[in-house]
Design an enzyme around this catalytic site. Structure first.
Site, PDB file in Angstrom:
ATOM      1  N   ALA A 157       0.862  -1.189   0.000  1.00  0.00           N
ATOM      2  CA  ALA A 157       0.000   0.000   0.000  1.00  0.00           C
ATOM      3  C   ALA A 157       0.894   1.232   0.000  1.00  0.00           C
ATOM      4  O   ALA A 157       1.971   1.225   0.609  1.00  0.00           O
ATOM      5  CB  ALA A 157      -0.914   0.009   1.229  1.00  0.00           C
ATOM      6  N   ALA A 159       0.699   5.654   0.224  1.00  0.00           N
ATOM      7  CA  ALA A 159      -0.080   6.877   0.441  1.00  0.00           C
ATOM      8  C   ALA A 159       0.832   8.078   0.266  1.00  0.00           C
ATOM      9  O   ALA A 159       1.976   7.957  -0.172  1.00  0.00           O
ATOM     10  CB  ALA A 159      -0.713   6.852   1.831  1.00  0.00           C
ATOM     11  N   GLN A 163       4.629   4.435   2.704  1.00  0.00           N
ATOM     12  CA  GLN A 163       4.111   3.216   2.101  1.00  0.00           C
ATOM     13  C   GLN A 163       4.443   2.039   3.013  1.00  0.00           C
ATOM     14  O   GLN A 163       5.332   2.124   3.864  1.00  0.00           O
ATOM     15  CB  GLN A 163       4.660   3.008   0.700  1.00  0.00           C
ATOM     16  CG  GLN A 163       6.137   2.727   0.592  1.00  0.00           C
ATOM     17  CD  GLN A 163       6.588   2.672  -0.874  1.00  0.00           C
ATOM     18  OE1 GLN A 163       6.039   3.357  -1.739  1.00  0.00           O
ATOM     19  NE2 GLN A 163       7.599   1.861  -1.156  1.00  0.00           N
ATOM     20  N   VAL A 164       3.702   0.939   2.830  1.00  0.00           N
ATOM     21  CA  VAL A 164       3.805  -0.214   3.725  1.00  0.00           C
ATOM     22  C   VAL A 164       4.314  -1.418   2.947  1.00  0.00           C
ATOM     23  O   VAL A 164       3.860  -1.695   1.831  1.00  0.00           O
ATOM     24  CB  VAL A 164       2.442  -0.531   4.371  1.00  0.00           C
ATOM     25  CG1 VAL A 164       2.550  -1.775   5.262  1.00  0.00           C
ATOM     26  CG2 VAL A 164       1.940   0.658   5.175  1.00  0.00           C
ATOM     27  N   LYS A 181       6.257   0.263   7.767  1.00  0.00           N
ATOM     28  CA  LYS A 181       5.824   1.534   7.182  1.00  0.00           C
ATOM     29  C   LYS A 181       7.056   2.421   7.001  1.00  0.00           C
ATOM     30  O   LYS A 181       7.798   2.660   7.958  1.00  0.00           O
ATOM     31  CB  LYS A 181       4.807   2.207   8.112  1.00  0.00           C
ATOM     32  CG  LYS A 181       4.136   3.429   7.534  1.00  0.00           C
ATOM     33  CD  LYS A 181       3.018   3.899   8.474  1.00  0.00           C
ATOM     34  CE  LYS A 181       2.248   5.065   7.904  1.00  0.00           C
ATOM     35  NZ  LYS A 181       1.142   5.480   8.805  1.00  0.00           N
ATOM     36  N   ASP A 316      -9.619   8.143  12.249  1.00  0.00           N
ATOM     37  CA  ASP A 316      -9.691   7.776  10.830  1.00  0.00           C
ATOM     38  C   ASP A 316     -10.188   6.339  10.717  1.00  0.00           C
ATOM     39  O   ASP A 316      -9.555   5.488  10.099  1.00  0.00           O
ATOM     40  CB  ASP A 316      -8.306   7.938  10.190  1.00  0.00           C
ATOM     41  CG  ASP A 316      -8.361   7.927   8.669  1.00  0.00           C
ATOM     42  OD1 ASP A 316      -9.454   8.134   8.113  1.00  0.00           O
ATOM     43  OD2 ASP A 316      -7.317   7.708   8.038  1.00  0.00           O
TER      44      ASP A 316
END
Length: 549
Positions: A157, A159, A163-164, A181, A316
């Protein structure tokens, strides 16, 4: 007596922008304005509600608007706002994507409709190269990658900020999967530049607009800057996870991933790999035999428990950040955005919800005044009348039609009529409640929000405002009084010293410390230097006028 200032209060991240940077800010904002105009965002604004110069700019911006089948189709479907604004923010880069997500929590500024559209803005970016990620991890941990991880896979993933990756660590001869991360390289510099431009706009907006001052636009950017600063130090996210783990260790329906502190640094966060069912996968939840109605109740109650009991909540909680393990417990990830409520805000929230549940509108109004949220020149009775106009209609509806988040939104709209200043922490709570309520209703469309919330709210009210709470408050008051009395001799000693200084000043006048004199001299020299430059410029201008005249 020496008069010397050896320090000052810490400055806010958002302050008066240096005028020397104004051209750079204007250039960046001009580019943003062009992108907004090109993507058709100006079409979402009605020029009649703006001063004529801004209205003229909005009309001119429509001339360069991009005309595409996608936006036209979206407009026909009534979703043009989401498509156009999301496209513009994505084109402008990660800082603007983060701004859009943050403004989704502020319907008081962008409006309820645009706020809902911004909720769909996805923080998804193209991943940066694997080699760059591996080099960043090795640098952050101060050791070769192979010394820290048995394997380090590609990103799963990505963002705007990080990122991960899925990786494995070797412990006692066994491989254990972890999530790593990694912060994007150079992202801090990019955010710093854009946040300075946002601060420039906010500062001048508050100078020119009373409504901007009421909405605290500068504070909005300040809050965004603090939020981004926290997200860019992954140690702070780890600390947030640790704090929530401590708060929820006795909870049977919620937990957080375990932190691998040995492999965590400022730019790297290593966590337990979550092998559970995503809450967004309804079919998988049903296939695994989970009771969706029970999950919906547990999710809503967990959120309220975190907000009221702990004053610390995940802000979130969309479905992509929530999982359900084999035991039916929720597991939350991505703790970059957290909300906090102080004791006053928690009492305010509990009594507000309790007041609406019991239809005690006068008490609900009194809570606003006791908290200092509504100026005292207004009438409590008039405010209670306004709250009644919100509360009574909900009692004539079915449980499935009642939205607690919508009620709080209406409440904040009414409070603006009574000069209640914006409370960012309450708005973040309200917006998170919108998301949590939406997720809960996706699991159980007929969820009764009030009967679900009542046990948690009632327990908090009885615990803190009932007899036991009163006794505890009295005990705390006695402790504070004891501390004060214990400090009285020291206070009297300080008062005597101050009186001696005042007596010396009245007899001898003020004597400045050498450091103070030097500082004043330097400031005066700088002032004189710039005054001299200005005078020479005036002389040169007059001479030119005489020569050319």
């Amino acid at each position: 007596m020496n008069l010397l200032l050896r320090g000052s209060a810490p400055e806010s991240p958002v302050r008066r922008p240096p005028m020397v940077l104004a051209p750079a800010h204007l250039a960046r904002l001009a580019r943003a304005g062009f992108v907004f105009a090109r993507e058709g965002v100006f079409g979402l604004l009605d020029p009649v509600f703006f001063p004529w110069p801004i209205g003229l700019v909005l009309r001119l911006g429509r001339l360069i608007e991009r005309r595409t089948g996608a936006t036209a189709a979206a407009g026909a479907a009534g979703t043009a706002g989401a498509v156009r604004l999301a496209a513009a923010l994505t084109r402008l880069g990660p800082s603007y994507v983060k701004l859009g997500q943050f403004l989704a929590t502020r319907p008081d500024i962008v409006g309820a409709a645009l706020s809902r559209d911004l909720e769909s803005l996805q923080d998804r970016m193209a991943p940066f190269p694997q080699a760059e990620a591996e080099a960043a991890v090795a640098s952050a941990l101060g050791a070769p990658l192979r010394d820290s991880f048995a394997s380090f896979g590609p990103p799963v993933a990505a963002a705007s900020i990080a990122q991960v990756h899925r990786a494995e660590v070797l412990e006692q001869g066994e491989r254990r999967p972890v999530a790593v991360k990694v912060l994007r390289s150079g992202i801090e510099r990019r955010f710093k530049t854009d946040l300075e431009a946002f601060a420039f706009v906010a500062f001048h907006a508050e100078r020119m607009s009373a409504e901007a001052r009421r909405l605290r636009i500068v504070e909005v950017v300040d809050t965004l800057a603090r939020s981004v600063a926290v997200e860019m130090d992954l140690r702070l996210e780890a600390a947030a996870i640790s704090e929530m783990a401590e708060n929820t260790k006795e909870d049977s329906d919620f937990r957080v991933p375990a932190i691998d502190w040995m492999r965590t640094a400022r730019d790297v966060l290593t966590l337990e790999w979550i092998d559970a069912t995503p809450l967004s996968d309804r079919a998988a939840l049903i296939a695994r035999g989970f009771d969706l109605k029970q999950l919906a109740r547990a999710l809503m109650q967990s959120f309220l428990r975190h907000a009221l009991r702990d004053g610390f909540f995940h802000a979130d909680m969309h479905p992509g950040n929530l999982f359900v393990d084999a035991n039916g417990r929720f597991i939350a990830v991505d703790f970059g955005i957290m909300g906090r409520l102080g004791p006053k805000e928690r009492r305010f929230l509990a009594e507000i919800l309790h007041g609406f549940i019991t239809r005690d509108y006068l008490r609900t109004a009194e809570v606003h005044f006791e908290a200092g949220y509504v100026p005292p020149q207004h009438s409590v009775e008039s405010f209670a009348q306004a709250i009644r106009a919100i509360g009574e209609p909900i009692h004539s509806r079915t449980a499935a039609e009642i939205s607690m988040a919508k009620l709080l939104n209406l409440l904040f709209e009414v409070t603006s009529l009574f000069d209640m200043r914006t409370r960012p922490e309450l708005l973040l709570l309200q917006k998170t409640m919108v998301v949590v309520e939406g997720v809960a209703r996706s699991l159980d469309p007929g969820l009764d929000m009030w009967s679900t919330s009542d046990p948690v709210v009632r327990q908090w009210v009885e615990r803190h405002l009932g007899p036991a709470g009163r006794i505890e408050q009295a005990a705390e008051g006695a402790v504070e009084l004891g501390r004060f009395l214990g400090g009285v001799p020291e206070l009297l000693g300080r008062a005597a010293v101050v009186l001696d200084h005042i007596d010396a000043v009245t007899r001898n006048g003020i004597v400045l410390a050498p450091e103070t004199v030097a500082a004043i001299g330097a400031a005066q020299a700088g002032h004189s230097r710039w005054t001299g430059v200005a005078l020479w410029l005036i002389v040169a201008l007059l001479a030119a006028m005489l020569i050319w005249g």
